[in-house]
Design a protein around this motif. Structure first.
Motif, PDB file in Angstrom:
ATOM      1  N   ALA A 181      -1.939  -1.867  -6.931  1.00  0.00           N
ATOM      2  CA  ALA A 181      -2.027  -2.066  -5.474  1.00  0.00           C
ATOM      3  C   ALA A 181      -3.481  -2.268  -5.065  1.00  0.00           C
ATOM      4  O   ALA A 181      -3.803  -3.149  -4.271  1.00  0.00           O
ATOM      5  CB  ALA A 181      -1.424  -0.853  -4.757  1.00  0.00           C
ATOM      6  N   LYS A 182      -4.347  -1.468  -5.651  1.00  0.00           N
ATOM      7  CA  LYS A 182      -5.773  -1.557  -5.327  1.00  0.00           C
ATOM      8  C   LYS A 182      -6.339  -2.900  -5.795  1.00  0.00           C
ATOM      9  O   LYS A 182      -7.020  -3.608  -5.039  1.00  0.00           O
ATOM     10  CB  LYS A 182      -6.501  -0.396  -6.023  1.00  0.00           C
ATOM     11  CG  LYS A 182      -7.845  -0.063  -5.405  1.00  0.00           C
ATOM     12  CD  LYS A 182      -8.462   1.145  -6.084  1.00  0.00           C
ATOM     13  CE  LYS A 182      -9.439   0.680  -7.136  1.00  0.00           C
ATOM     14  NZ  LYS A 182      -9.724   1.657  -8.169  1.00  0.00           N
TER      15      LYS A 182
ATOM     16  N   SER B 188      -0.525   2.450  -8.323  1.00  0.00           N
ATOM     17  CA  SER B 188      -1.656   2.604  -7.390  1.00  0.00           C
ATOM     18  C   SER B 188      -2.814   1.699  -7.792  1.00  0.00           C
ATOM     19  O   SER B 188      -3.451   1.076  -6.942  1.00  0.00           O
ATOM     20  CB  SER B 188      -2.134   4.053  -7.367  1.00  0.00           C
ATOM     21  OG  SER B 188      -1.078   4.890  -7.005  1.00  0.00           O
TER      22      SER B 188
ATOM     23  N   LYS C  92      -5.213  -5.913  -3.674  1.00  0.00           N
ATOM     24  CA  LYS C  92      -5.850  -5.969  -2.356  1.00  0.00           C
ATOM     25  C   LYS C  92      -7.228  -6.627  -2.418  1.00  0.00           C
ATOM     26  O   LYS C  92      -7.661  -7.271  -1.486  1.00  0.00           O
ATOM     27  CB  LYS C  92      -6.002  -4.540  -1.803  1.00  0.00           C
ATOM     28  CG  LYS C  92      -5.049  -4.279  -0.641  1.00  0.00           C
ATOM     29  CD  LYS C  92      -5.279  -2.899  -0.051  1.00  0.00           C
ATOM     30  CE  LYS C  92      -4.816  -1.819  -1.015  1.00  0.00           C
ATOM     31  NZ  LYS C  92      -5.249  -0.473  -0.702  1.00  0.00           N
TER      32      LYS C  92
ATOM     33  N   ASN D 235       0.823  -1.198   0.000  1.00  0.00           N
ATOM     34  CA  ASN D 235       0.000   0.000   0.000  1.00  0.00           C
ATOM     35  C   ASN D 235       0.866   1.261   0.000  1.00  0.00           C
ATOM     36  O   ASN D 235       0.816   2.068   0.915  1.00  0.00           O
ATOM     37  CB  ASN D 235      -0.867  -0.045   1.277  1.00  0.00           C
ATOM     38  CG  ASN D 235      -2.149   0.716   1.061  1.00  0.00           C
ATOM     39  OD1 ASN D 235      -2.387   1.229  -0.028  1.00  0.00           O
ATOM     40  ND2 ASN D 235      -2.959   0.797   2.110  1.00  0.00           N
TER      41      ASN D 235
END
Ligand code: FES
Ligand code: FES
Lengths: 154, 731
Positions: A149-150, A146, A153, A118
């Protein structure tokens, strides 16, 4: 000629080479994996970034004698599920211009996301500033990291 | 202009056991029932296969500008293809493709009609065929998504079912283009053709070519421009494991340094041939060599710039409107300033390289080049070959920026391959790349202006002195006014105007850099205008708008008119989106500049912060672009951002210097490039209209430089008149 053992993209191999030849040129000219790029030969551009025992290194600055026994992953071997999600973010945001720096960028980004799932903008900036992009794709690289990463997750 | 792409030569491809066999025949004679064709090539650019896939040829070199995507998008749009069922193949160099080069932001401009026509002709043939099959009039049929549809009933047929009949249709010379309102592919953000291969590391750039029995080579070059070889110790290089051969390369044995205009020969040096690139590099490093640099200018930067300054008073007038001297006498105020711009290198990310396999009087080349024609010309001259003895493949290219307009790096590879009868991949080190570039010329600019009592500009003089690209390497010849042109801004906007050029001869190799002369000239022009605004305490954008005068077509030169309507529009828009009028905290400032380039209009605002200790942070860039129709918005946005970053980076750090006839800088440690942490947020806004698409590779770059310098002035009161900015005190 001394012989060295390496694991490259999960495959065990041995190469006979001059002890001072940088890993970059073993990978490109001897093993034929040309996804890893030569940009400066001095550790200042990041085009040659690979993972060595899990950490990103500039393969142009590591002589084969110091890599003996190590495990190397190149862009061609970046095939784990999460790694593929990074590549997909790159495609979705149409990151590359000329594309030449991108393998190094992705290798560095992949290592960043493993250690820090994150990352903040500042962390992305600091880590990725070791990779140069002559075409100026930086903001899309940042967005892709980004986005990846999102997606990872979820 | 004669168009080879729509010649009535119909290629029909039929598949053999091992794949496609190309049968080049006139349509009428190749249409034979007994032979079941699976591939129908309607032109060298468009092929449709019976499996329903459309294959489009990307004809121009791809250097990262996205042309391998944009040109096929235009073809696909006009023919009504389904982008998801399109394959794109990169063309080799072939004169039949026309305009097959990358430079000057011209690719879309020059190919817009060529591509639309090629696509529309195939659409015509498919609709004719469908009309026969469906027994419906052609004006009720449209093509879309690889099918031809009946507009009224919605009935449709796939392209693959129409091929046999379509192949019999004569392609018309005059063909109607699709109305812009019907576009489905053009205008849609589309990822680059090669993006998947790039992220998987499987794209083959020139430097990645590998051939059986290939040798690896590099050349230890004389660092002094035009220098020669005195002697060298072969054993010193051969002591390196993997070095196979050491060969002296004198370009004089092969026609000299310049084979013809834009076709330079290799740099003199000693070639090291080895079994890996690394062994070649190391051999080159270990080689003991003595150079012969007698009789050369051996220039230094300081001395070169002194000569530029001197030349300011000895010039040729490139343009003269009215009488600037009279204006000067009449003026309420005269003002002048001198600006200085450094030499720059290109540093594309992929270093120079070329792979050649020369055998049986046939020269096969894999070369990352923006200018394949120049490489062919060079090879023809070097070896007395005919075009049919040369084959040039165009792999994807790791950046060009103008460097790859010059194919010097292909000539030595060809000489070596011929010598060994084996494929040779020749790679330049980054050091070679920076030290043997075709540099953007440095220059000195003397700006003078006369203002009337209302502060209106009544006289304008811009004197530029430097070494010209056209006479670089110290060769004599007319400078041809190449660094300042008679149509340069603000020609046409000021009644009394003089543009002058002072020409200096130099041994430094000079060439086109992204945006060419505008990359240097925009800085003095738009900073000087900013100076005038501040001098009179007028808002710089308001001052510029007043300077431009009313919305109108401004006659500039011959039939070239400057569309002041479109220009004012982007300026007003950038003022809005940048929040130009909202005050900033102390230490921050905004700077503005706007230019026209390659037919496109761009206005930019840069916002910076200068900290008390003099640290400079670029906070944000706003840009408004009018380039007409936007073929691929994703690629277009990337070009604008890339161009702006390149301008900022050049302004911040770009500087090449010379000592004793050689370049001082050698790698990214002393010729730095902008990194992620220094990259500002760049917001790009495109004006939407249906005007013909114009260039985008170059135009965003020049205004970024003065906009940054003007922002620094607004933030801290320091007027930047010399680049680069790094190293100058801002507090
Ligand atoms: S090639 Fe290794 S860091 Fe540049
Ligand atoms: S995409 Fe061209 S160098 Fe990064």
């Amino acid at each position: 000629m001394p012989s060295y053992k390496l694991t490259i993209n999960s495959e065990s191999i041995s190469v006979e080479a001059s002890p001072d030849i940088p890993l970059l040129w073993v990978i490109r000219d001897m093993l034929g994996l040309t996804g890893t790029k030569y940009g400066c030969g001095k550790g200042v551009c990041g085009a040659c970034t690979v993972h060595f025992n899990g950490s990103p290194i500039k393969s142009c600055t590591m002589a084969i004698e110091n890599a003996d026994g190590g495990a190397i992953t190149t862009i061609e071997g970046l095939v784990k599920e999460k790694e593929i999600m990074i590549k997909e973010a790159w495609i979705q945001l149409d990151v590359p211009q000329c594309g030449y720096c991108q393998a190094g960028q992705i290798m560095n980004a992949a290592a960043l996301l493993v250690n820090n799932p994150n990352p903040s903008n500042v962390e992305i900036d600091n880590t990725m500033s070791s990779n140069l992009c002559r075409c100026g794709t930086y903001s899309r690289i940042k967005q892709a990291i980004s986005l990846a990463a999102k997606n990872i997750k979820q | 202009m004669k168009n080879n792409l729509d010649r009535r030569t119909f290629l029909k491809l039929s598949s053999s056991a091992t794949g496609a066999l190309i049968v080049g025949l006139q349509l009428q004679s190749c249409y034979r029932k007994e032979e079941a064709a699976t591939q129908y090539a309607f032109s060298p650019l468009i092929r449709i296969d019976t499996d329903g896939w459309v294959t489009l040829t990307a004809k121009n070199p791809e250097i990262g500008q996205g042309i391998k995507t944009a040109l096929p998008m235009i073809l696909a749009e006009e023919m009504g293809a389904d982008w998801d069922k399109v394959k794109i193949e990169q063309a080799d160099f072939d004169v039949k493709y026309e305009e097959q080069w990358a430079g000057g932001s011209y690719a879309i401009i020059l190919n817009w009609d060529l591509m639309r026509k090629a696509g529309a002709q195939v659409r015509y043939a498919l609709i004719e065929a469908a009309s026969i099959h469906m027994k419906l009039p052609t004006n009720e049929l449209i093509s879309n998504n690889n099918r031809v549809f009946h507009k009224i009933s919605g009935k449709s047929m796939p392209f693959e079912a129409l091929l046999e009949k379509a192949a019999l249709v004569d392609l018309p010379e005059e063909v109607a283009f699709k109305p812009v309102e019907d576009y489905k592919i053009i205008g849609k953000p589309t990822p680059q053709t090669d993006v998947k291969d790039i992220v998987n590391g499987t794209t083959s750039f020139g430097i990645d070519i590998s051939l059986p029995e290939m040798l690896y080579a590099t050349v230890r070059k004389n660092p002094v421009f035009q220098g020669k070889i005195k002697s060298y110790n072969e054993a010193s290089a051969k002591s390196v494991f993997g070095v196979l051969e050491v060969i002296e390369l004198n370009n004089e044995d092969y026609g000299g340094r310049l084979l013809e205009a834009n076709s330079p020969n290799f740099v003199n040096g000693v070639a090291i041939v080895a079994d890996t690139t690394w062994a070649a590099f190391k051999g080159a490093e270990k080689l003991e060599v003595e150079w012969d640099n007698t009789g050369l200018r051996k220039e230094n930067s300081e001395e070169l710039f002194q000569r530029f300054y001197k030349q300011l008073s000895e010039t040729k007038i490139e343009r003269k409107d009215g009488d600037i001297h009279k204006a000067r006498r009449k003026a309420a105020k005269n003002h002048e300033a001198i600006y200085e711009v450094p030499f720059l290198a290109h540093v594309p990310m992929e270093p120079m390289n070329c792979t050649v396999h020369f055998r049986d009087n046939f020269c096969e080349v894999w070369v990352p080049t923006q200018n394949p024609q120049a490489i062919e010309n060079g090879l023809m001259k070097l070896f007395q070959l005919k075009p049919e003895q040369i084959k040039i493949h165009l792999p994807r290219i790791g950046g060009g920026f103008g460097r790859r307009y010059y194919g010097d790096y292909a000539m030595d590879a060809a000489v070596l391959s011929k010598k060994f009868g084996k494929p040779v991949k020749l790679t330049w080190s980054r050091e070679d790349d920076i030290q043997h570039d075709w540099y953007r010329p440095g220059s000195v600019h003397k700006m003078s202006v006369s203002l009337d009592s209302q502060g209106k500009v009544i006289g304008w003089q811009h004197i530029l002195a430097n070494a010209s690209r056209k006479t670089s390497l110290g060769r004599d010849g007319r400078p041809a006014g190449t660094e300042i042109d008679a149509y340069d801004f603000p020609a046409g906007f000021v009644p009394n105007l003089q543009l002058e050029y002072g020409h200096v001869l130099s041994d430094v190799p000079l060439g086109q850099w992204r945006a060419v002369a505008a990359s240097a000239n925009a800085f003095p022009v738009h900073c000087f205008l900013d100076e005038l605004a501040h001098m009179q305490q007028i808002d710089p954008i308001d001052y510029f708008i007043a300077f431009l005068g009313p919305a109108r077509m401004v006659p500039v030169l011959g039939d070239y008119e400057f569309d002041n309507n479109r220009f004012l529009h982007v300026i007003e828009k950038v003022k809005q989106i940048s929040n130009w009028e909202t005050p900033l905290p102390k230490g921050q400032g905004r700077g503005f500049a706007a230019r026209k380039g390659a037919g496109s209009f761009i206005a930019e605002v840069v916002t910076v912060e200068v900290e008390a200790n003099g640290n400079l942070n670029i906070l944000r860039v706003d840009a408004v672009v009018d380039c007409g129709i936007i073929v691929n918005p994703s690629g277009a946005q990337a070009q604008v951002v890339g161009g702006i970053l390149e301008g900022l980076c050049a302004a911040l750090y770009g500087e090449i210097t010379f000592r004793d006839g050689a370049t001082v800088q050698s790698n990214f440690h002393d010729y730095p490039w902008i990194r992620m942490k220094d990259v500002p947020d760049v917001r790009v806004d495109f004006i939407k209209n249906n005007l013909p698409p114009r260039g985008l590779g170059e135009p965003p770059l020049p205004p970024a430089i003065p906009a940054l310098a003007n922002a620094i002035f607004a933030a801290c009161g320091k007027r930047i008149r010399k680049l680069p900015i790094a190293g100058q005190l801002l507090n």
